[in-house]
Design a protein around this motif. Structure first.
Motif, PDB file in Angstrom:
ATOM      1  N   ALA A 461      39.003  26.145  35.259  1.00 15.19           N
ATOM      2  CA  ALA A 461      38.515  24.917  35.518  1.00 15.19           C
ATOM      3  C   ALA A 461      37.138  25.476  36.236  1.00 15.19           C
ATOM      4  O   ALA A 461      36.875  26.518  36.783  1.00 15.19           O
ATOM      5  N   SER A 462      36.196  24.451  35.872  1.00 12.48           N
ATOM      6  CA  SER A 462      34.446  24.794  36.319  1.00 12.48           C
ATOM      7  C   SER A 462      34.357  24.823  37.603  1.00 12.48           C
ATOM      8  O   SER A 462      33.740  25.764  38.200  1.00 12.48           O
ATOM      9  N   HIS A 463      35.342  24.396  38.679  1.00 13.02           N
ATOM     10  CA  HIS A 463      35.099  24.824  40.110  1.00 13.02           C
ATOM     11  C   HIS A 463      35.633  25.970  40.435  1.00 13.02           C
ATOM     12  O   HIS A 463      35.385  26.300  41.579  1.00 13.02           O
ATOM     13  N   LYS A 464      36.076  26.926  39.500  1.00  5.51           N
ATOM     14  CA  LYS A 464      36.404  28.243  39.839  1.00  5.51           C
ATOM     15  C   LYS A 464      35.471  29.411  39.481  1.00  5.51           C
ATOM     16  O   LYS A 464      35.771  30.345  39.528  1.00  5.51           O
ATOM     17  N   ARG A 465      34.518  28.807  39.071  1.00  7.09           N
ATOM     18  CA  ARG A 465      33.156  29.799  38.497  1.00  7.09           C
ATOM     19  C   ARG A 465      32.503  30.494  39.711  1.00  7.09           C
ATOM     20  O   ARG A 465      32.340  29.819  40.796  1.00  7.09           O
ATOM     21  N   PRO A 466      32.283  31.543  39.889  1.00  6.21           N
ATOM     22  CA  PRO A 466      31.649  32.171  40.907  1.00  6.21           C
ATOM     23  C   PRO A 466      30.172  31.649  41.139  1.00  6.21           C
ATOM     24  O   PRO A 466      29.499  31.352  39.942  1.00  6.21           O
ATOM     25  N   ARG A 467      29.717  31.281  42.162  1.00  4.03           N
ATOM     26  CA  ARG A 467      28.278  30.788  42.559  1.00  4.03           C
ATOM     27  C   ARG A 467      27.433  31.846  43.087  1.00  4.03           C
ATOM     28  O   ARG A 467      26.301  31.593  42.604  1.00  4.03           O
ATOM     29  N   THR A 468      28.098  32.995  43.340  1.00  6.28           N
ATOM     30  CA  THR A 468      27.035  34.141  43.686  1.00  6.28           C
ATOM     31  C   THR A 468      27.669  35.412  43.126  1.00  6.28           C
ATOM     32  O   THR A 468      28.982  35.601  43.026  1.00  6.28           O
ATOM     33  N   VAL A 469      26.832  36.236  42.593  1.00  3.97           N
ATOM     34  CA  VAL A 469      27.360  37.558  41.889  1.00  3.97           C
ATOM     35  C   VAL A 469      26.557  38.633  42.846  1.00  3.97           C
ATOM     36  O   VAL A 469      25.493  38.746  42.655  1.00  3.97           O
ATOM     37  N   ARG A 470      27.270  39.675  43.184  1.00  6.65           N
ATOM     38  CA  ARG A 470      26.771  41.063  43.675  1.00  6.65           C
ATOM     39  C   ARG A 470      27.348  42.173  43.120  1.00  6.65           C
ATOM     40  O   ARG A 470      28.524  42.204  42.737  1.00  6.65           O
ATOM     41  N   TYR A 471      26.225  43.063  42.731  1.00  4.91           N
ATOM     42  CA  TYR A 471      26.735  44.346  42.060  1.00  4.91           C
ATOM     43  C   TYR A 471      26.810  45.292  43.066  1.00  4.91           C
ATOM     44  O   TYR A 471      25.774  45.674  44.068  1.00  4.91           O
ATOM     45  N   LEU A 472      27.819  46.424  42.722  1.00  7.95           N
ATOM     46  CA  LEU A 472      27.934  47.398  43.332  1.00  7.95           C
ATOM     47  C   LEU A 472      28.283  48.569  42.578  1.00  7.95           C
ATOM     48  O   LEU A 472      28.722  48.634  41.134  1.00  7.95           O
ATOM     49  N   GLU A 473      28.087  49.912  43.003  1.00  2.25           N
ATOM     50  CA  GLU A 473      28.569  51.112  42.152  1.00  2.25           C
ATOM     51  C   GLU A 473      30.068  51.185  41.962  1.00  2.25           C
ATOM     52  O   GLU A 473      30.608  51.857  41.224  1.00  2.25           O
ATOM     53  N   ALA A 474      30.818  50.863  43.274  1.00  2.00           N
ATOM     54  CA  ALA A 474      32.451  50.971  43.113  1.00  2.00           C
ATOM     55  C   ALA A 474      32.721  50.093  44.503  1.00  2.00           C
ATOM     56  O   ALA A 474      31.944  49.621  45.313  1.00  2.00           O
ATOM     57  N   LEU A 475      33.754  49.579  44.147  1.00  2.00           N
ATOM     58  CA  LEU A 475      34.620  48.834  44.991  1.00  2.00           C
ATOM     59  C   LEU A 475      35.181  49.594  46.046  1.00  2.00           C
ATOM     60  O   LEU A 475      35.873  50.554  45.794  1.00  2.00           O
ATOM     61  N   PRO A 476      35.058  49.246  47.528  1.00  2.00           N
ATOM     62  CA  PRO A 476      35.986  50.192  48.357  1.00  2.00           C
ATOM     63  C   PRO A 476      37.500  49.732  48.253  1.00  2.00           C
ATOM     64  O   PRO A 476      38.036  48.564  48.350  1.00  2.00           O
ATOM     65  N   ARG A 477      38.294  50.823  48.303  1.00  2.00           N
ATOM     66  CA  ARG A 477      39.455  51.030  48.277  1.00  2.00           C
ATOM     67  C   ARG A 477      40.160  51.843  49.090  1.00  2.00           C
ATOM     68  O   ARG A 477      39.486  52.788  49.395  1.00  2.00           O
ATOM     69  N   ASN A 478      41.533  51.315  49.466  1.00  2.00           N
ATOM     70  CA  ASN A 478      42.261  52.436  50.420  1.00  2.00           C
ATOM     71  C   ASN A 478      43.238  53.300  49.519  1.00  2.00           C
ATOM     72  O   ASN A 478      42.667  53.463  48.414  1.00  2.00           O
ATOM     73  N   ASP A 479      43.891  54.113  50.341  1.00  2.00           N
ATOM     74  CA  ASP A 479      44.478  55.332  49.395  1.00  2.00           C
ATOM     75  C   ASP A 479      45.500  54.783  48.221  1.00  2.00           C
ATOM     76  O   ASP A 479      45.834  55.516  47.443  1.00  2.00           O
TER      77      ASP A 479
END
Length: 490
Positions: A461-479
């Motif tokens: 649905a259109s209301h689920k579109r991202p309004r802002t996009v940010r770019y990263l080299e990697a996502l922070p993850r745990n073990d």
């Protein structure tokens, strides 16, 4: 209550544990762990320095045979968190591999080492090891088996007290769901300080009378080798299956090995649909997902004889009651694949308390139902689909309740996206706006925000579109490979 490990009690000579070139049969494990159990019997609690080694498995089994609660400790735990865990749980002994350098707070405890080299030597020479004394009588089903500490994302980690009843109930429910038998050989490379790697991955095969081959460190070559030489099941987390999916195109031996596996299981976080499809296309095999958490062990799973469905974690396991509730706490009756609610569960798989935290224990329950904090929808046939965490993944935007997970899956289908996470942030007009955090497939040519919004809008649905996009080299993850969204928001 019957013994947690009947094959040990029966003295089975079938393989039980293998870590590299170190291995023990059930009978050998009974001897080695039984001797250690006799030495630690009566201790209030023991900490286990949970390296991915045979000694860790022996130490945990020995403590369970002795009826001594086990506190598995992540070797990567920082000083402040480790101090909290040790102070809170008050172990009187620590079990560790001989030669391991322990942090001062653990080294100060009365230390009892297990030496893998010595263990293997003694059990590998006929007559070299005397039979272990009979273990103590089986403790009460409500007796603590393990105290596993949570990740501490909202404060100091809480010690989750898991009774023997919960361990047995979960493993027996998975026997039914996965058609798990003593003929199965499991391969995995998960850490041994949490419920997936330790309870499911080590204690599960031992309870069934089967065997486990631990890789020590994950690698697609190790997976291919073991699945090609008798292993029947693979346990992993999405990060591992993503690496498998990436490698399949150039590794026919890996594809062949996976094709021959009886069961491929993913857990701890949602496996992206794109990786599901790539693995299925290359091998003809579908990865099944299950859903659980430290406090509840396993709640649901896709059954071995059920329909593998990307994005779904299956149906409640035997003995587990599951309901969805709305914000007022009222049960949601709809099985419509659309109505979002918080998962609450009850059953024999649940923990008994948070150690030393009666306030937190009381707050975690709603008239006997455990509040998981996970948000989900239910399909008409009862399959559960997790859409995110109540605290971080439920976005209220423009009057809609939106689960971050379904948007993430669509973003990951875009060829220009390698990794994706979705969060919400305050918006004066919408309440919250949807923010997409993207690791592009090509760092020098990322897909534009407009392109990604259009991609999502074409699928959802259109209301689920991202309004802002940010770019990263990697996502922070745990073990465990879970994305740490609080770090993104911070």
């Amino acid at each position: 209550m019957s013994p947690l490990f009947p094959a040990l009690a029966a003295g089975s000579t079938r393989p039980a544990l293998q870590f590299g070139d170190q291995a023990l049969s059930h009978a050998e494990l009974a001897t080695v762990a039984g001797a250690l159990a006799a030495r630690i019997a009566g201790a209030p609690r023991v900490a286990v320095w949970a390296t991915p080694t045979l000694g860790t498995a022996v130490g945990v089994v020995a403590a369970l045979l002795a009826g001594v609660p086990v506190v598995p400790v992540n070797p990567k735990t920082g000083e402040r968190e480790l101090t909290h865990i040790v102070t809170d749980s008050s172990p009187t002994l620590v079990l560790a591999e001989r030669g391991v350098e322990l942090p001062p707070i653990l080294a100060a405890l009365a230390r009892l080492d297990t030496d893998v080299t010595e263990v293997t030597h003694l059990t590998g020479v006929p007559g070299a090891a005397a039979p272990a004394p009979p273990p103590p009588a089986e403790p009460s089903p409500e007796a603590p088996a393990l105290i596993v500490y949570t990740s501490g994302t909202t404060g100091p980690p809480k010690g989750v007290v898991l009774p023997r009843r919960a361990v047995a109930a979960t493993l027996d429910a998975l026997e039914d769901a996965w058609q798990w038998t003593d003929a199965d050989v499991l391969v995995h490379a998960l850490p041994l300080f949490h419920v997936h790697g330790l309870i499911l991955g080590i204690l599960g095969p031992l309870r069934r009378g089967g065997s486990v081959r631990h890789l020590g460190r994950f690698g697609t070559d190790g997976v291919a080798r073991e699945l090609s030489s008798g292993a029947t099941m693979l346990f992993g987390v999405p990060t591992m299956y993503h690496r498998i999916a990436e490698a399949l195109a150039d590794d026919p031996a890996l594809a062949k090995a996976l094709t021959g596996a009886r069961l491929l299981v993913s857990g701890s976080a949602a496996l992206p649909v794109h990786d599901h499809e790539r693995i299925a296309a290359a091998t003809g095999r579908r990865v099944i997902e299950r859903y659980g958490m430290t406090e509840t062990l396993m709640n649901t799973s896709v059954r071995a004889d059920g329909e593998p469905r990307a994005g779904a974690v299956g149906v409640p396991l035997a003995g587990v009651e599951l309901r969805l509730v709305d914000e007022s706490g009222a049960a949601i009756a709809a099985y419509d694949g659309d109505t979002v609610g918080e998962i609450q569960v009850r059953g024999p798989n649940l923990f008994t308390e948070y150690l030393n935290r009666p306030d937190a224990t009381e707050a975690a329950f709603d008239d006997g139902w455990f509040r998981t904090g996970d948000m989900a929808i239910r399909d008409p046939d009862g399959y559960v689909r997790i859409v995110g965490r109540k605290a971080t993944d439920l976005i209220k935007s423009g009057g809609y309740k939106i689960g971050a997970g379904e948007i993430e899956n669509v973003l990951l289908e875009h060829p220009g996206v390698r990794e994706a996470a979705v969060t919400g942030e305050p918006d004066e007009d919408l309440g919250e706006r949807i923010v997409a955090w993207i690791v592009p497939a090509q760092a020098d040519a990322p897909p534009s925000a407009e392109e990604l919004a259009a991609h999502v809008g074409a699928q959802l649905a259109s209301h689920k579109r991202p309004r802002t996009v940010r770019y990263l080299e990697a996502l922070p993850r745990n073990d465990m490979g879970k994305i740490m969204k609080r770090a993104l928001r911070g």
